[in-house]
Design an enzyme around this catalytic site. Structure first.
Site, PDB file in Angstrom:
ATOM      1  CG  HIS A   1      15.957 -40.073  19.028  1.00  0.00           C
ATOM      2  ND1 HIS A   1      16.963 -40.603  19.800  1.00  0.00           N
ATOM      3  CD2 HIS A   1      15.350 -41.136  18.429  1.00  0.00           C
ATOM      4  CE1 HIS A   1      16.972 -41.924  19.665  1.00  0.00           C
ATOM      5  NE2 HIS A   1      16.002 -42.279  18.844  1.00  0.00           N
ATOM      6  CD  GLU A   2      11.730 -41.377  16.892  1.00  0.00           C
ATOM      7  OE1 GLU A   2      11.878 -42.064  15.855  1.00  0.00           O
ATOM      8  OE2 GLU A   2      11.955 -41.831  18.028  1.00  0.00           O
TER       9      GLU A   2
ATOM     10  CG  HIS B   1      15.761 -43.022  14.014  1.00  0.00           C
ATOM     11  ND1 HIS B   1      16.869 -43.821  14.140  1.00  0.00           N
ATOM     12  CD2 HIS B   1      15.233 -42.925  15.262  1.00  0.00           C
ATOM     13  CE1 HIS B   1      17.006 -44.179  15.418  1.00  0.00           C
ATOM     14  NE2 HIS B   1      16.027 -43.642  16.112  1.00  0.00           N
TER      15      HIS B   1
HETATM   16 ZN    ZN Z   1      15.453 -44.065  18.062  1.00  0.00          ZN
END
Ligand code: ZN
Length: 375
Positions: A67-68, A71
């Protein structure tokens, strides 16, 4: 969040963990091995439950990391500097250098993480229904899939700095054209979300008797409250910096002690010593600035060699330092200076010295601005 242990790099992005991630993993493994999996698979042994819990917890941490990374990779595509990703008690944090270049970029970077969580949720839940997997593996897949769905929903709550809050701010930013107003509105919404989480968590703990989940939710709400206050403060600081130029805060050239490139080091030190202690000296060749002499580099030279050294031997060339111009915006200058250990930059007008900018001076100005509350 400080990085305690480095795990190396993925796609060039530094990955680290804070020790508190062990607490997160511990709570998870215990809950899964003692409560969740004995409930779903009563026919299996305690050892099997523990193995399932370990695998599920590991896949959960990998999911947070992915998830990170979503980003971080989108941030890199949008031209931002990435400091790294750190996993800790409350999940993951991707740290970027500087400000979002625009509302569109903030939206894309914010949504990239939840998109990854959505894909993971769909993939693991689909795998759990595929039928070809052994029962225990399917149950682990189901749990990892639904925890990714929870992660997705939680992160999309409109509480800055959660992803949903960033999406909201990006929309408000696009709509009002004013990042500060957008941040103010998004911060109010975030406080509401945080208050609901704290109230809901306490109610869950006291009224419903789910102490662990309740306290956990309230704790996350409290973290969100603090983080949104930090975000608002950060926006105010950036706003204050954006109103100034480098020339407003630099030490002017007349007050800067410079080091002539070809001077013997002992001669320069004797000369500079009584003109005040500076941590960095611009190095000049005639009128031209050619680099910086950090005082720390002088200390690193063995005393017996110092007598024979020249300023030139210790000079960091201009190509390796941040060079500013008097008219540069102060917020941009600070973003660049914060990436340097030296925290100082020569300000040049052409190749002549106009001044020296130090992060300490910027911090002093921010402390002296009452509206900012100091930090
Ligand atoms: Zn996030």
């Amino acid at each position: 969040v400080d990085e305690s242990v480095s795990l190396g790099r993925i796609a060039g992005i530094r990955i680290g963990v804070n020790w508190s991630v062990l607490a997160l993993a511990g709570i998870l493994v215990w809950q899964l091995a003692a409560i969740v999996f004995p409930d779903t698979n009563p026919e299996l042994s305690g050892g099997a439950h523990l193995l399932m819990a370990l695998v599920a917890a590991l896949l959960f941490l990998v999911s947070i990391l992915l998830h990170e990374l979503g980003h971080a990779l989108q941030a890199r595509r949008d031209g931002m500097a990435i400091d790294g990703i750190t996993l800790w008690l409350f999940g993951g944090v991707a740290r970027f250098g500087g400000q979002f270049p625009g509302a569109g970029a903030e939206f894309r970077i914010a949504i990239a993480g939840p998109v990854v969580s959505l894909l993971l949720a769909v993939a693991f839940i689909a795998a759990s229904f595929a039928g070809a997997l052994p029962e225990s593996v399917a149950v682990v897949c189901w749990w990892v899939g639904q925890i990714n769905a929870v992660l997705l929903v939680f992160n999309m709550l409109p509480g800055l700095p959660l992803d949903g809050g960033r999406v909201l701010r990006a929309a408000l930013w696009r709509w009002t054209g004013d990042i500060r107003r957008a941040t103010d509105i998004a911060t109010v919404v975030a406080k509401g979300v945080a208050a609901l989480m704290i109230g809901g968590g306490l109610a869950l703990a006291v009224l419903a008797g789910s102490a662990l989940s309740g306290v956990w939710l309230a704790l996350i709400g409290w973290m969100l409250l603090r983080a949104s206050a930090g975000e608002a403060q950060n926006a105010r600081v950036q706003g204050a910096l954006a109103e100034h130029t480098v020339a407003d805060l630099m030490l002017p050239a007349a007050a800067v002690v410079t080091a002539p490139l070809h001077q013997p080091l002992p001669e320069f030190l004797a000369d500079a010593g009584w003109r005040g202690p500076f941590s960095t000296y611009p190095v000049t060749d005639g009128e031209r600035v050619v680099g910086l002499l950090p005082y720390a580099a002088v200390g690193a030279v063995a005393p017996e060699r110092r007598a024979w050294a020249r300023v030139a031997d210790l000079t960091v060339p201009l190509a390796d330092v941040v060079v500013l111009a008097p008219g540069d915006r102060l917020d941009h200058a600070v973003d660049r200076l914060e990436t340097l250990e030296l925290e100082r930059a020569p300000v040049l007008d052409g190749d002549r010295l106009a001044g020296l900018l130090s992060l300490d001076d910027v911090r002093r100005m921010l402390r002296g601005t009452p509206a900012l509350g100091g930090r």
